[in-house]
Design an enzyme around this catalytic site. Structure first.
Site, PDB file in Angstrom:
ATOM      1  N   GLU A 253       0.899  -1.335   0.420  1.00 48.54           N
ATOM      2  CA  GLU A 253      -0.017  -0.271   0.370  1.00 48.54           C
ATOM      3  C   GLU A 253       1.016   1.673   0.154  1.00 48.54           C
ATOM      4  O   GLU A 253       2.218   1.168   0.943  1.00 48.54           O
ATOM      5  CB  GLU A 253      -0.794  -0.201   0.942  1.00 48.54           C
ATOM      6  CG  GLU A 253      -2.321  -1.103   1.939  1.00 48.54           C
ATOM      7  CD  GLU A 253      -2.873  -1.081   2.717  1.00 48.54           C
ATOM      8  OE1 GLU A 253      -3.679  -2.106   2.680  1.00 48.54           O
ATOM      9  OE2 GLU A 253      -2.125  -0.761   3.139  1.00 48.54           O
ATOM     10  N   GLU A 453     -10.906  -4.440  -2.701  1.00 50.75           N
ATOM     11  CA  GLU A 453     -11.528  -5.488  -1.610  1.00 50.75           C
ATOM     12  C   GLU A 453     -11.827  -5.262  -0.312  1.00 50.75           C
ATOM     13  O   GLU A 453     -12.296  -4.473   0.306  1.00 50.75           O
ATOM     14  CB  GLU A 453      -9.970  -4.477  -1.716  1.00 50.75           C
ATOM     15  CG  GLU A 453      -8.576  -5.488  -2.775  1.00 50.75           C
ATOM     16  CD  GLU A 453      -7.369  -5.641  -2.234  1.00 50.75           C
ATOM     17  OE1 GLU A 453      -7.065  -5.690  -1.151  1.00 50.75           O
ATOM     18  OE2 GLU A 453      -6.434  -5.981  -2.508  1.00 50.75           O
TER      19      GLU A 453
END
EC number: 3.2.1.2
Length: 538
Positions: A253, A453
């Site tokens: 991320e 997600e």
């Protein structure tokens, strides 16, 4: 689709229909071998002792049926599609071992066939830097991932590849050995907190353009890795491989490892604010230079001295206090602007690299941002600030991030689609829903497509929240459900997942068009308890 529970007697608890597929998931005591059986075309039936499934071993066979073709002149499906979002399922994080072999290959093969029958679009495959380029810079071994890609292609599923330039603690997947060896003598390669703890599962963004990896910069090494992947998987790109995400930081991320050094206390449901990660030598040098350039050299000596620790609340020290906190002072604005700009510049370097490398393919390029939703209802949003997003009650910290994605023609992966405000601890002042809405507003403004997600396959009301977040006006490019493993295929989970898939794209099948039984091919699967545990998502 029939879902049946079998014990001393059989009671059918739910019945729906899904296109040409009819799955019957039966968990009972009728077969000591714990198999997937089928006596009817395109039926999948799980039979076995549920306690043996949970406690000792997972065994099943997938039987794939070939049906008679339906005449084109007879309209058979009346579509009730709720949306066109493509559904992917993440493969196990350790699907490929550090020896470049496929872990629990028979289980994955059987699982892929089950997902194909269910109507899933494809799977997401993590490709680890520490496995492919393990020992020597520039020497790649893609064999395990090639075998896995071939397996996916053979089943007829699509593939989204995640290029992981970070490590994982569970399962344990470190950075390449040759990188770790360099880091042992040059620890400032890694993010560092104010107490001197090093985060060794990814490189500090401050070394992106420094030639510290055998005379190469990390950006050069990442680009060579991407080029090697492109060359090796050229026959899959655009056909089987439709998407590629590039790792941007911890857990892939775009963020600082603000929470990653510290393990939350087991008896606490509340995540603390985290800590700033600007204390490696290179980050401090950049901070010093920036402070001197703005005429405030004393501001470049380090991060905020009055910020709380990892597991502390915003009010435990002065920096993040809602009223009178240092984050609203000129110094606070100076530091937070610099800290977030460094992160955005890093993201731009990586996404630009990936976008240019794969520009001549048809694969879409993605980057992932975190959902730092704890303390979002405060004025300062401390969890977002320590992670590198200068987002407060007074400032939209995601505008510049979205612009950066748009500039590189990349799609954004946004996790947390399964989280709702009502199921968050009240004292955490968390609001995942409002944070998702804020980010998506910026994406719509700048025409950046969003791919969703989930964060927790056991989140209360998770399926309904995902549907809410991806259908109708909130339509997403795709949704990736994390992650395939022993729990994913367990009787506690898989039947509800099949219902979720059905609800995303409903079809009605005319009774006259039910396919007839034909050939049956089967594959047996046997997982020990240990390998079942390894299939769990980290």
């Amino acid at each position: 689709m029939g879902v049946s529970m079998i014990g001393s007697s059989q009671a059918q608890i739910r019945r729906t229909e899904l296109g040409y597929r009819d799955f019957r998931f039966c968990f009972g005591k009728n077969d000591e071998r714990n198999r997937i059986l089928s006596r009817k075309t395109n039926h999948v039936c799980f039979v076995g002792q549920s306690n043996r499934w949970r406690n000792s071993r997972l065994q099943f066979a997938v039987k794939v049926m070939k049906a008679e073709p339906v005449l084109a002149s007879k309209p058979s499906i009346r579509s009730k599609s709720l949306g066109s979002s493509r559904l992917f399922v993440g493969l196990p994080l350790d699907a490929v071992s550090d020896c470049n072999t496929i872990n629990h290959a028979r289980a994955i093969s059987a699982g892929l066939k089950a997902l194909k029958l269910l109507g899933v679009e494809g799977v997401e495959m993590p490709v680890w830097w520490g496995i492919v380029e393990k020992e020597v810079n520039g020497e790649y071994n893609w064999s395990g991932y090639l075998a896995l890609a071939e397996m996916v292609q053979k089943v007829g599923l699509k593939l989204h590849v995640s290029l992981c330039f970070h490590g994982s603690k569970q399962p344990k997947i470190p950075l390449p050995n040759w990188v770790t060896q360099i880091g042992a003598s040059q620890p400032d390669l890694f993010f560092t907190d104010r107490s001197g703890q090093r985060y060794k599962d990814c490189l500090s963004l401050a070394v992106d353009d420094l030639a510290i990896l055998n005379g190469k910069t990390p950006i050069q090494v990442y680009q060579e890795f991407c080029e090697g992947f492109k060359s090796t998987f050229s026959s899959f790109l655009g056909s089987t491989i439709t998407g590629i995400s590039v790792g941007l930081g911890p857990d892939g991320e775009l963020r600082y490892p603000s929470q990653s050094h510290h393990q939350q206390a087991k008896n606490s449901r509340i995540t603390g604010v985290g800590e700033f990660q600007c204390y490696d030598r290179n980050m401090l040098n950049y901070l010093k230079q920036h402070a001197e350039a703005t005429g405030n050299p004393l501001w470049g000596l380090g991060g905020p001295h009055d910020a709380p620790g990892y597991d502390q609340s915003p009010s435990s020290n002065n920096f993040f206090k809602d009223h009178g906190g240092s984050w609203e002072t000129p110094y606070g604005e100076f530091f937070l602007s610099w800290y977030s700009s460094q992160l955005i510049s890093h993201g731009n370097r990586l996404l630009s690299l990936a976008s240019s490398t794969f520009s001549d393919t048809t694969a879409s390029i993605y980057g992932k941002i975190p959902l730092m939703h704890f303390w979002n209802r405060t004025r300062s949003h401390p969890s977002e600030l320590t992670a590198g997003f200068y987002n407060t009650i007074n400032r939209d910290g995601y505008e510049a991030v979205v612009e950066m994605f748009a500039r590189n023609s990349c799609k954004m992966i946004l996790p947390g689609m399964d989280l709702s405000d009502e199921h968050q601890p009240h004292e955490s002042l968390s609001s995942p829903e409002s944070l998702i809405a804020q980010i998506r507003t910026g994406c719509r403004k700048h025409k950046v497509e969003v791919s969703g997600e989930n964060l927790d396959s056991r989140a209360p009301g998770g399926y309904e929240q995902i549907r809410k977040n991806i259908l109708g006006e909130n339509l997403v490019d795709s949704i990736t459900y994390q992650r395939m493993g022993a729990y994913f295929f367990s009787p506690e989970h898989f039947p509800s997942f099949t219902e979720f898939v059905r609800s995303l794209n409903q079809h009605e099948l005319h009774p006259d068009d039910l396919p007839q039984e034909e050939e049956v091919t089967s594959q047996n699967l046997n997982l020990t308890a240990d390998s079942s545990m390894h299939m769990q998502a980290a």
